[in-house]
Design a protein around this motif. Structure first.
Motif, PDB file in Angstrom:
ATOM      1  N   LEU A  21      27.857   6.057  -6.668  1.00  0.00           N
ATOM      2  CA  LEU A  21      27.725   5.698  -8.101  1.00  0.00           C
ATOM      3  C   LEU A  21      26.376   5.866  -8.850  1.00  0.00           C
ATOM      4  O   LEU A  21      26.269   6.416 -10.017  1.00  0.00           O
ATOM      5  N   LEU A  22      25.393   5.424  -8.112  1.00  0.00           N
ATOM      6  CA  LEU A  22      23.971   5.456  -8.875  1.00  0.00           C
ATOM      7  C   LEU A  22      23.597   6.705  -8.631  1.00  0.00           C
ATOM      8  O   LEU A  22      22.722   7.113  -9.589  1.00  0.00           O
ATOM      9  N   GLU A  23      23.721   7.322  -7.606  1.00  0.00           N
ATOM     10  CA  GLU A  23      22.957   8.753  -7.658  1.00  0.00           C
ATOM     11  C   GLU A  23      23.801   9.932  -8.359  1.00  0.00           C
ATOM     12  O   GLU A  23      23.229  11.043  -8.920  1.00  0.00           O
ATOM     13  N   SER A  24      25.076   9.439  -8.950  1.00  0.00           N
ATOM     14  CA  SER A  24      25.720  10.433  -9.932  1.00  0.00           C
ATOM     15  C   SER A  24      25.236  10.282 -11.107  1.00  0.00           C
ATOM     16  O   SER A  24      25.310  11.139 -12.050  1.00  0.00           O
ATOM     17  N   GLN A  25      24.217   9.320 -11.567  1.00  0.00           N
ATOM     18  CA  GLN A  25      23.523   9.087 -12.976  1.00  0.00           C
ATOM     19  C   GLN A  25      21.951   9.532 -12.643  1.00  0.00           C
ATOM     20  O   GLN A  25      21.310   9.077 -13.559  1.00  0.00           O
ATOM     21  N   ASP A  26      21.558  10.014 -11.275  1.00  0.00           N
ATOM     22  CA  ASP A  26      20.388  10.422 -11.039  1.00  0.00           C
ATOM     23  C   ASP A  26      19.245   9.351 -10.697  1.00  0.00           C
ATOM     24  O   ASP A  26      18.283   9.389 -10.487  1.00  0.00           O
ATOM     25  N   HIS A  27      19.931   7.956 -10.475  1.00  0.00           N
ATOM     26  CA  HIS A  27      19.076   6.998 -10.109  1.00  0.00           C
ATOM     27  C   HIS A  27      18.655   7.154  -8.729  1.00  0.00           C
ATOM     28  O   HIS A  27      19.438   7.933  -7.937  1.00  0.00           O
ATOM     29  N   ILE A  28      17.536   6.905  -8.184  1.00  0.00           N
ATOM     30  CA  ILE A  28      17.140   7.184  -6.707  1.00  0.00           C
ATOM     31  C   ILE A  28      17.438   5.974  -6.105  1.00  0.00           C
ATOM     32  O   ILE A  28      16.879   4.877  -6.194  1.00  0.00           O
ATOM     33  N   VAL A  29      18.074   6.409  -4.786  1.00  0.00           N
ATOM     34  CA  VAL A  29      18.487   5.079  -3.700  1.00  0.00           C
ATOM     35  C   VAL A  29      17.967   5.444  -2.462  1.00  0.00           C
ATOM     36  O   VAL A  29      17.774   6.642  -2.005  1.00  0.00           O
ATOM     37  N   GLN A  30      17.050   4.433  -1.749  1.00  0.00           N
ATOM     38  CA  GLN A  30      16.610   4.724  -0.706  1.00  0.00           C
ATOM     39  C   GLN A  30      17.103   3.582   0.394  1.00  0.00           C
ATOM     40  O   GLN A  30      16.915   2.375  -0.034  1.00  0.00           O
ATOM     41  N   ASN A  36      13.821  -3.425   9.795  1.00  0.00           N
ATOM     42  CA  ASN A  36      12.903  -4.053   8.892  1.00  0.00           C
ATOM     43  C   ASN A  36      14.009  -4.612   7.729  1.00  0.00           C
ATOM     44  O   ASN A  36      13.589  -5.021   6.603  1.00  0.00           O
ATOM     45  N   ASP A  37      14.929  -5.143   8.246  1.00  0.00           N
ATOM     46  CA  ASP A  37      16.103  -5.981   7.279  1.00  0.00           C
ATOM     47  C   ASP A  37      16.139  -7.402   7.325  1.00  0.00           C
ATOM     48  O   ASP A  37      16.140  -8.051   8.093  1.00  0.00           O
ATOM     49  N   PHE A  38      15.554  -7.752   6.064  1.00  0.00           N
ATOM     50  CA  PHE A  38      15.330  -9.144   5.723  1.00  0.00           C
ATOM     51  C   PHE A  38      16.287  -9.493   4.599  1.00  0.00           C
ATOM     52  O   PHE A  38      15.634 -10.252   3.562  1.00  0.00           O
ATOM     53  N   GLY A  39      17.422  -8.991   4.568  1.00  0.00           N
ATOM     54  CA  GLY A  39      18.368  -9.523   3.607  1.00  0.00           C
ATOM     55  C   GLY A  39      18.299  -8.397   2.394  1.00  0.00           C
ATOM     56  O   GLY A  39      19.169  -8.871   1.398  1.00  0.00           O
ATOM     57  N   GLU A  40      17.984  -7.341   2.563  1.00  0.00           N
ATOM     58  CA  GLU A  40      18.268  -5.950   1.517  1.00  0.00           C
ATOM     59  C   GLU A  40      18.485  -4.886   2.529  1.00  0.00           C
ATOM     60  O   GLU A  40      18.150  -4.606   3.358  1.00  0.00           O
ATOM     61  N   ASP A  41      19.433  -4.214   1.577  1.00  0.00           N
ATOM     62  CA  ASP A  41      19.784  -3.073   2.180  1.00  0.00           C
ATOM     63  C   ASP A  41      19.273  -1.578   1.552  1.00  0.00           C
ATOM     64  O   ASP A  41      19.027  -0.813   2.328  1.00  0.00           O
ATOM     65  N   LEU A  42      19.235  -1.746   0.095  1.00  0.00           N
ATOM     66  CA  LEU A  42      18.740  -0.663  -0.614  1.00  0.00           C
ATOM     67  C   LEU A  42      17.429  -0.956  -1.228  1.00  0.00           C
ATOM     68  O   LEU A  42      17.279  -2.085  -1.945  1.00  0.00           O
ATOM     69  N   TYR A  43      16.733   0.167  -1.717  1.00  0.00           N
ATOM     70  CA  TYR A  43      15.816   0.069  -2.959  1.00  0.00           C
ATOM     71  C   TYR A  43      16.457   1.000  -3.922  1.00  0.00           C
ATOM     72  O   TYR A  43      17.113   2.168  -3.598  1.00  0.00           O
TER      73      TYR A  43
END
Length: 379
Positions: A21-30, A36-43
């Motif tokens: 969904l995000l990349e379809s609108q050119d937002h950057i997903v990392q 190093n997972d401390f409760g988050e999956d993506l930037y």
């Protein structure tokens, strides 16, 4: 043969759905490395017109129907509360429901900070079933989230600047408010959670901390300047009327933060606060009673029993004639230039003991000083 768990499959599907969904609108997903997972999956770094904006969020993604709650979904906070609430980057929770094949979202940082203000320990982030994240709502999601990122980042930047100006070290959970008076002087109102007092820092007074409570805001008339009328005073600091109104508003706005905090124990106070408060009380008494040191030293001589460590320290300090001379000349004017040894000797002469009370007590009840020579009654 090893098998891939269904839970892993659901989480992967959730991450992939959000990424698509995000990349379809050119937002950057990392991806965040799971080591190093401390409760988050993506930037996620947002773009605008295919240009990188610099606005970044962290995302915790959950997939499956097990997160379902009445009216939406619940994402467990577990041990992530401090990181999600006080980190430099806001955290968004996203849930993917395979039954509806939809994504839903909530601002975890915002919910945790709101709960903290209400003294509520939040165990899960509520994700409403009304907050759908899809192609129709994506622009609104991006706009709302970017607005929050900039407000959050701006607040953090202001706190950093105030910390550098005043020399104070603010905890992420502290409430820090700022005022500039008509003379361009900076005033900082600093409320630590669970403390029964606030700290006032004033640039015109050298940023020396004044520990204050709402009960200390009063109006006084000065006989030497009768034309001034009623003058607002906070502790030992004289304010103008605009400053007094601002301080009163600060006390009202932070009353929730002076309530007991779950992580603050009885008889717990910051060492720098205790030291500064005791020194200010000593200087106040020295100014009012010029012979106090002589009387206190004499009172110490007749004490029948001193703790061995204290007796040894007293003997060592009094064995240096220069230290004794410096201590006996202590005053508000000389204090800042005095040696550590002379200050320590003054404290031994004047103070019998100090008892620390509950963290939510006003400062004068939280730090109770027993003097070797009781205060002289006011005339």
């Amino acid at each position: 043969m090893p098998k891939v768990s269904s839970g892993r499959r659901r989480e992967t599907a959730a991450v992939n759905a959000l990424r698509a969904l995000l990349e379809s609108q050119d937002h950057i997903v990392q991806d965040i490395d799971q080591r190093n997972d401390f409760g988050e999956d993506l930037y996620v770094q947002f773009t605008e017109g295919r240009e990188v904006t610099g606005d970044v969020i962290k995302v915790q993604v959950k997939g499956g129907t097990s997160w379902r709650r009445v009216g939406g979904y619940g994402v467990p906070v577990k041990g992530h509360a401090a990181i999600w609430a006080d980190g430099n980057i806001p955290v968004i929770c996203v849930v993917h429901d395979p039954k509806t094949e939809r994504l839903y979202w909530a601002n975890a940082t915002e919910q945790l900070l709101a709960a903290r203000r209400e003294l509520v320990l939040l165990k899960s982030i509520f994700v409403s079933e009304q907050d759908v994240l899809d192609m129709h709502s994506l622009d609104d999601f991006v706009a709302e989230t970017r607005m929050y990122v900039n407000r959050y980042r701006g607040n953090q930047a202001m706190r950093t600047q105030l910390s550098e100006m005043s020399g104070a070290e603010f905890d992420p959970s502290d409430v820090v408010l700022h005022f500039i008076n008509e003379h361009g002087e900076d005033i900082v109102f600093w409320q630590c959670r669970g403390e029964g007092f606030a700290t006032l820092l004033h640039s015109d007074l050298g940023w020396v901390p004044e520990y204050v409570g709402p009960e200390m805001l009063r109006f006084e008339r000065f006989e030497s300047q009768p034309g001034l009328g009623d003058v607002p005073v906070l502790g030992e600091t004289i304010l103008n009327h605009a400053e007094a109104l601002w301080v009163a508003a600060c006390f009202a706005a932070t009353s929730w933060a002076r309530q007991p905090a779950p992580d603050r124990q009885h008889a717990d106070i910051r060492a720098d606060v205790a030291d500064n408060y005791v020194q200010r009380q000593i200087l106040r008494r020295l100014s009012a009673e010029p012979d106090l040191l002589v009387r206190s030293a004499a009172a110490l001589r007749v004490v029948s029993h001193l703790e061995p460590d204290m007796a040894d320290e007293l003997s060592e300090l009094e064995g240096d004639a220069d230290v004794v001379e410096e201590a006996l000349e202590a005053s508000r004017e000389t204090w800042s230039d005095m040696s550590f040894e002379a200050k320590r000797l003054v404290i031994l002469y004047l103070v019998d003991r100090i008892v620390i009370g509950a963290p939510t007590d006003p400062i004068d009840r939280q730090i109770r000083i027993t003097w070797r020579v009781p205060r002289q009654p006011s005339a």
